[in-house]
Design an enzyme around this catalytic site. Structure first.
Site, PDB file in Angstrom:
ATOM      1  CD  GLU A 191      72.710  24.094 -41.284  1.00 27.84           C
ATOM      2  OE1 GLU A 191      71.933  23.193 -41.664  1.00 27.84           O
ATOM      3  OE2 GLU A 191      72.678  24.590 -40.155  1.00 27.84           O
ATOM      4  CE  LYS A 248      73.753  20.394 -39.947  1.00 26.66           C
ATOM      5  NZ  LYS A 248      73.099  20.326 -38.620  1.00 26.66           N
TER       6      LYS A 248
END
Length: 295
Positions: free
Chosen positions: A176, A213
């Site tokens: 992420e 992500k």
């Protein structure tokens, strides 16, 4: 080896991933959003007990199941706790929801326009404990504030180095590198991140996959080549500060990306709600995010 049923659900399942991993720094804000003010607790133990009660109420709600929620990201204390009389990871998978664990320890101060992850002491031991509890994968977050080539390249390098360790333990890493939606250089940062991620993915061995992500890009469809990359199991989107309506509208412009929302999922839930109102509110949010993820 990854659990094959969980892998199938994550790679091909219709739905989204709920982010229930607020940690120490973000817990008071999450509790305020839930209608619990800071005078309701006097120390960290009481604070974490209250947030655990909130998460337990969410994951045991009738609407929170694998029909529309394919995964859930947990905070370490949530993984170690119980809901409905059993471990949270076990309860989730019995409902068809694949459990993930947040493993990062927060962010360094900004340098080169980015915030790298702090060191993660005891990571190998945590990963083995997570496997024993039935966790499928992990999540770790960095933040990009400016369109800095060097800073973004450093973020991606650090993320993939830690991801390699996670894969060595047989777990699926969610990488992420969040681009701040408040950045004046957001669009340019998105493009640099795309290029660096593509290079890192192309260099992965054929037997390895990761998840990504990412912030919803300013340029719709920018990440489509990553969605279809053979080394990527799934690309999920964080809400990044957007309210749910706007987050869903923006997500729907990016086919192949599914949601992994936190605040946008929970924004209408309140501690004071009766069970009927709570379940109805959560169910409505799940339906809206599911529809945006299905485009």
């Amino acid at each position: 080896m990854h659990n094959s049923e969980m892998m199938e659900k994550i790679e091909k399942g219709a739905g989204f991933i709920a982010a229930l991993d607020q940690s120490g720094g973000s817990t008071p804000k999450a509790l305020r959003g839930y209608g619990v003010e800071e005078d309701a607790y006097t120390n960290d133990d009481e604070m974490f007990a209250l947030i655990h009660d909130m998460r337990s109420r969410i994951v045991t709600a009738p609407c929170f199941n694998g029909e529309k929620v394919i995964g859930a990201i947990l905070f370490e204390k949530t993984m170690d706790g119980e809901a409905g009389g059993q471990s949270v990871a076990k309860l989730l998978w019995e409902r068809g929801v694949v459990p993930f664990l947040k493993v990062d320890k927060g962010l360094e101060n900004e340098a080169d326009g980015v915030q790298m992850m702090k060191p993660i002491p005891g990571l190998d031991e945590l990963l083995e404990r997570a496997k024993e509890k039935g966790i499928f994968g992990t999540k770790m977050r960095s933040v990009i504030n400016l369109a800095s080539h060097a800073g973004i390249a450093g973020i991606v390098q650090q993320q993939f180095e830690v991801a390699s360790r996670i894969l060595d333990h047989g777990l699926m890493p969610i990488i992420e590198p969040e681009v701040s939606i408040k950045s004046a250089e957001r669009g340019a940062a998105d493009v640099i991140l795309f290029e660096e991620l593509k290079k890192a993915l192309d260099a992965l061995p054929e037997d390895r996959k990761v998840m990504l992500k990412l912030s919803i890009p300013e340029q719709a469809g920018l990440y489509a080549p990553l969605v279809n990359h053979p080394r990527v199991a799934r690309v999920v989107a964080l809400s990044g500060g957007f309210e749910r309506d706007e987050a869903c509208t923006e997500l729907a412009k990016n086919p192949g990306m599914i949601a992994s929302f936190s605040r946008a999922l929970l924004q209408d839930l309140r501690h004071q709600m009766g069970d009927g109102d709570f379940d109805a509110s959560l169910g409505g949010a799940i339906e809206q995010i599911y529809e945006a993820s299905a485009t």
